[in-house]
Design a protein around this motif. Structure first.
Motif, short mmCIF file in Angstrom:
data_model
loop_
_atom_site.label_atom_id
_atom_site.label_comp_id
_atom_site.label_asym_id
_atom_site.label_seq_id
_atom_site.Cartn_x
_atom_site.Cartn_y
_atom_site.Cartn_z
N LEU A 1 -6.84 -7.71 -14.59
CA LEU A 1 -6.85 -7.14 -13.25
C LEU A 1 -6.31 -8.11 -12.22
N GLU A 2 -6.67 -9.39 -12.35
CA GLU A 2 -6.16 -10.38 -11.41
C GLU A 2 -4.65 -10.53 -11.53
N GLU A 3 -4.18 -10.49 -12.74
CA GLU A 3 -2.73 -10.58 -12.96
C GLU A 3 -2.00 -9.38 -12.34
N GLN A 4 -2.54 -8.18 -12.54
CA GLN A 4 -1.88 -6.99 -12.00
C GLN A 4 -2.00 -6.91 -10.49
N ARG A 5 -3.10 -7.44 -9.94
CA ARG A 5 -3.25 -7.46 -8.49
C ARG A 5 -2.17 -8.32 -7.85
N LEU B 1 1.19 -6.40 -8.00
CA LEU B 1 1.28 -5.34 -7.01
C LEU B 1 1.44 -5.90 -5.60
N ALA B 2 0.75 -7.01 -5.32
CA ALA B 2 0.84 -7.59 -3.98
C ALA B 2 2.25 -8.04 -3.66
N ALA B 3 2.98 -8.46 -4.68
CA ALA B 3 4.33 -8.95 -4.44
C ALA B 3 5.25 -7.86 -3.92
N ARG B 4 4.92 -6.60 -4.22
CA ARG B 4 5.79 -5.51 -3.77
C ARG B 4 5.03 -4.45 -2.97
N GLY B 5 3.92 -4.85 -2.36
CA GLY B 5 3.21 -3.95 -1.45
C GLY B 5 2.61 -2.74 -2.10
N LEU C 1 -4.72 2.84 0.35
CA LEU C 1 -3.35 3.17 0.74
C LEU C 1 -2.89 2.33 1.95
N GLN C 2 -3.84 1.94 2.80
CA GLN C 2 -3.47 1.10 3.91
C GLN C 2 -3.15 -0.33 3.44
N ARG C 3 -3.92 -0.81 2.47
CA ARG C 3 -3.67 -2.16 1.96
C ARG C 3 -2.41 -2.21 1.12
N TRP C 4 -2.18 -1.13 0.36
CA TRP C 4 -1.02 -1.07 -0.53
C TRP C 4 -0.11 0.07 -0.05
N THR D 1 4.37 2.22 -12.11
CA THR D 1 4.12 1.05 -12.96
C THR D 1 2.63 0.89 -13.28
N HIS D 2 1.76 1.36 -12.38
CA HIS D 2 0.32 1.23 -12.57
C HIS D 2 -0.33 2.57 -12.23
N LEU D 3 -1.12 3.09 -13.17
CA LEU D 3 -1.80 4.37 -12.96
C LEU D 3 -3.30 4.18 -13.15
N LEU D 4 -4.07 4.52 -12.11
CA LEU D 4 -5.52 4.48 -12.17
C LEU D 4 -6.03 5.92 -12.20
N VAL D 5 -6.68 6.31 -13.29
CA VAL D 5 -7.23 7.67 -13.45
C VAL D 5 -8.73 7.58 -13.26
#
Length: 916
Positions: free
Chosen positions: A137-141, A144-148, A172-175, A367-371
């Protein structure tokens, strides 16, 4: 990524076992979490009522809310030593009104289901070390942060929760590059489109059946399963009660392709395929003066329009799920023409979110899907190919209660807490808000909640309770917050929070779509399973084993066809056919359904799941495999080919043919009564009951056959699940059954518990005096005396006694029982309804301690308490002013098989018809 079909057996939890053991686990009716001596901490809820006197001090009732299709229904959960044992309705909540349905009653079974997800999984395999997930999760965070957040998608089911919506907005506001999508397999897109067409926005009507004097239902199952079932059934029952008092019953006219609970209570029912329902709607609207359909005709239109016009503003027209945009729009137009007072509100689950179709179209950019607590692998339209979509997404994470089909297809799976273990909130069907609080100690270590997952994704601190408190602190302000918070928790509802009515004047420029032409050949109609709903309740064996109200099937489903179609194809019940629709094929058994419209094949959704908790194998067939996004409810062009093979359907109609020629359900006119039977004759004097004499009356005029009473009885009395093999042998254990009674074109439901006969035929034949009368008239079982001769069962004319063949409740792998007030019965004894004798004893203890007699209404049986229409009356028949005595004094009162002179304490009130 490994497809679900290729997953190794060890990917499933719990491990495989022999079929009988799996069924026992699936039932979970034999398994409640142990630790019965553990007390709940103070953080687990605020008691609505003080603990009842006369029972254990650790017993209490806690208010919370449970969702169906994203809509909340308020409940009170009875607990013992920190563990939930029974769900009851919250009388303050508009979604339950003090009653329950089968889904609410079964929630406690889902809480204690041993097949629930208990471990983090990676590609279907159990992961023991949570640190691996944390590192991922830390790696994926960081990625994702690198591209908003570009490429991040969140997929949920329908959501009315203010807290979840607030947290999604924060994500959605953060990302900014992230998107939210909603997948609601039972959503009715045509209804929303029609509302936008005629009102300019997607409003939903709130039918007030209590006010209506004439109702036209165009394919709407108003009394059937759904988030508003209890409220609508209560309103319909109130209208019947008022109609009885004034001598003019409300009229219910139903046009539908397949029989429903609403159709079974109709005064006039038309079995029509969907295209003819639209033709009828156009013709009735034309007769009422709707200019958009001038000139439309139908043979039944004039009479229906006259009945609606006679009711005037007290008329109501409702279109149901599966009807086209034109039918929904015409229902609004007809209500406007009649001046009907229909309240419209904003849809509680409507959201500014994308659809599953939009997610499928953009799959290449994801690239990332949260169900979150959704299962699109099972219930998405077949033409979406969710397996391929999930394989295309590099990183997928699923959070849910079970290791279901979507969990096994995603890279990661997280176990969620059950709603009875977690904090949250939701809105009722009318927009009323309620808070969800834990009512039991957590049973799965390390499980999380959707709120906590979203908060971590949004970078917000706090656990589930803090997140919900923050939502309502922002709404209420700091002044007096703590007092209001506790008051709302105790009440179980936020008072005066219902959605305000929205203006619903018809747009002058709305135009109807063109008429839908009739399609040649069979038409497929998809419908939610009455007990499995969209399939999310398939893991609950209580609901699998409960006979469906109209098909009478258990542990499986079937394609429903009309008798004329079956005769033309040479098909009988259980015959296997191949169904083909738009190039997709499926094998299924058929069931010949009386009242089915010719040319219509109804396919129930929710069966045939491959990963349904501990339920063995694929129970039934999966109709989702034929469903498309373009035609989710009605699909023409169905091909049906007999295969010459047959399967054994588990039809539970056995045992319902009583050995007597008298009518099971009596129908009488409004002013008529039932001729009394001659006085009973006996050589023996009557017993005297100087104290209480308990009795029951069941009103067949308001019973809708919803089965809430049957499942409530099972939950209250620890009635075990026996499984399909035992049921096929006629060994079902339900203490209360709801019989389906057909007479010519009429359909009726009749709940049948033990009759507690005053002259009980079962008592005189018992060789060991194991079934006896007590001093208050109850026919009771003394289990230690019973030696299992079954002579009492053979001598019972009502067939309500159950024999425990294989020690269902005392298996070696069973753990403490669900309701400790009711003993588990051993193998080799007869079981039956006791009128909830333990509740009578608890009320007696309280009354004795307070130095007063038992009050009328203080003792409520589980079936009576659950009934949405209040059709069941129970109390002391020695008290002439009691509710049950008033019911039995009505001229509609009669005894089932009364000519046998068994003098049952349970009697029935005849169903009323407009004309005798």
């Amino acid at each position: 990524m490994t497809p679900p079909d290729a997953l190794p057996p060890e990917a499933l939890e719990p491990p495989s076992a022999d079929r009988r053991s799996v069924l026992r686990a699936a039932g979970a009716s034999l398994a409640l979490a142990a630790a019965a001596g553990c007390d709940a901490g103070s953080e687990f809820g605020s008691p609505l009522y003080a603990p009842a006197r006369g029972v254990a001090e650790a017993t209490g009732r806690y208010a919370t809310v449970l969702d169906l299709d994203g809509i909340g229904r308020g409940v009170l959960v009875r607990t013992r030593a920190g563990h939930a044992i029974k769900v009851e309705g919250n009388p303050r909540h508009p979604g339950s009104l003090g009653a329950t349905d089968i889904f609410l009653e079964a929630a406690v079974l889902g809480l204690h289901d041993p097949a629930r997800s208990r471990r983090i999984r990676r590609q279907g395999r159990v992961l023991r070390d949570a640190a691996t997930l944390a590192a991922w999760l830390e790696e994926q965070r960081g990625a994702l942060a690198a591209r908003g957040g570009e490429g991040l998608r969140i997929l949920t089911g329908p959501v009315s929760s203010p807290t979840q919506r607030r947290l999604i907005a924060a994500v959605l506001q953060r990302w900014p590059g992230a998107r939210w999508h909603v997948h609601a397999p039972l959503a009715d897109a045509a209804a929303a489109e029609a509302a936008r067409l005629v009102f300019g926005e997607a409003l939903v009507p709130l039918p007030d059946l209590a006010r209506a004097r004439c109702v036209l239902s165009l394919g709407a199952d108003l009394l059937g399963p759904g988030p508003a079932q209890i409220a609508q059934a209560r309103g319909w029952a109130l209208a019947r009660q008022v109609g009885r008092e004034v001598g003019q019953l409300p009229v219910l006219i139903v046009a539908e392709p397949t029989p429903t609970l609403t159709g079974s209570k109709a005064d006039r029912r038309l079995a029509l395929p969907p295209a003819q329902i639209e033709a009828l709607a156009r013709a009735v609207a034309a007769a009422l003066g709707v200019t958009a359909v001038q000139g439309a005709t139908h043979p039944d239109a004039a009479g229906i329009a006259a009945a609606l016009r006679a009711a005037g503003p007290d008329a109501l027209v409702v279109a149901g799920r599966g009807q086209g945009v034109a039918v929904h729009a015409l229902a609004h137009a007809m209500n406007a023409a009649l001046g009907a007072e229909v309240r419209h509100i904003a849809d509680p689950v409507a959201a500014e979110a994308g659809t599953l179709a939009a997610l499928a179209r953009d799959a290449g950019a994801v690239t990332h899907l949260l169900v979150l607590d959704a299962n699109p692998m099972q219930d998405a339209p077949a033409d979406f190919d969710m397996a391929a979509l999930l394989r295309r997404v590099p990183h997928t994470l699923h959070a849910g209660l079970y290791p279901d089909e979507t969990a096994l297809a995603c890279d990661w799976h997280l176990p969620l807490r059950h709603p009875l273990e977690s904090w949250g909130d939701s809105l009722a069907h009318d927009g009323t808000a309620a808070l969800r609080q834990p009512v039991t100690v957590p049973l799965v270590e390390g499980a999380t909640t959707p709120e906590e997952i979203l908060a971590r994704l949004a970078g917000l601190p706090g656990d589930g309770q803090a997140l919900v408190r923050d939502t309502w602190r922002a709404a209420w302000g700091d002044a007096g917050f703590e007092e209001r918070w506790l008051a709302v928790l105790e009440a179980g509802v936020v008072e005066d929070s219902a959605s305000p009515p929205r203006p619903s004047a018809l747009r002058a420029d709305f135009a109807l779509p063109a008429a839908t032409p009739g399609a040649p050949g069979p038409v497929a109609v998809f419908a939610p399973d009455p007990h499995l709903h969209d399939g999310s309740f398939a893991p609950l064996a209580w609901l699998q084993e409960l006979p469906r109200p109209l098909s009478r099937l258990a542990w499986g489903n079937a394609a429903l066809i009309a008798p004329a179609d079956a005769a033309a194809l040479g098909l009988r019940d259980g015959a296997e056919v191949e169904l083909e629709l738009a190039g997709r094929r499926l094998r299924a058994p058929v069931l010949v359904m009386p009242g089915q419209a010719a040319g219509v094949v109804t396919l129930p959704l929710g069966g045939g799941r491959r990963a349904a908790g501990g339920v063995p194998g694929e129970v039934g067939f999966d109709a989702y495999r034929l469903r498309s996004a373009a035609a989710p409810w009605v699909a023409p062009g169905l091909a049906l080919r007999p295969l010459g093979e047959a399967v054994a359907l588990l039809d539970t109609s056995y045992g319902q043919d009583l050995a007597d020629g008298a009518p099971r359900v009596r129908r009488i006119g409004v002013e008529a009564g039932i001729p009394p039977l001659p006085p009973p004759r006996s050589l023996y004097p009557d017993w005297a009951y100087p104290g209480h004499a308990w009795g029951m009356s069941i009103d067949l005029d308001t019973c809708i056959g919803c089965n809430a009473c049957a499942i409530a009885c099972q939950a209250e009395n620890n009635v075990p699940v026996v499984g399909p093999e035992e049921m096929a042998r006629g060994r079902a254990m339900h203490w209360l059954r709801v019989d389906l009674v057909r007479a010519e074109d009429a359909v009726d439901f009749q709940p049948v518990p033990c009759m507690h006969c005053e002259k009980a035929p079962c008592e005189v034949v018992c060789p060991v005096n194991a079934t006896v009368h007590d001093n208050e008239g109850l026919n009771v079982m003394v289990y230690p005396r019973c030696i299992g001769t079954r002579t009492c069962s053979n001598n019972c004319p009502y067939k309500v006694r159950r024999f425990n063949w294989t020690d269902y409740g005392r298996q070696a792998d069973a753990v403490p029982v669900r309701n400790p007030d009711v003993p588990i019965r051993p193998r080799g004894v007869i079981e039956k309804c006791t009128y909830c004798q333990h509740r009578i004893q608890a009320a007696r203890d309280v009354a004795r301690q307070e130095g007063r007699p038992i009050r009328d209404g203080e003792v409520r049986t589980a079936c009576q308490q659950a009934c949405p229409t209040r059709a069941i009356h129970f109390g002391d028949i020695n008290d002439p002013g009691s509710d049950v005595s008033r019911a039995k004094a009505q001229p509609r009162n009669y005894a089932l098989l009364g000519n046998l002179d068994t003098r049952p304490r349970t009697t029935y009130l005849a169903r009323l018809v407009p004309e005798a």
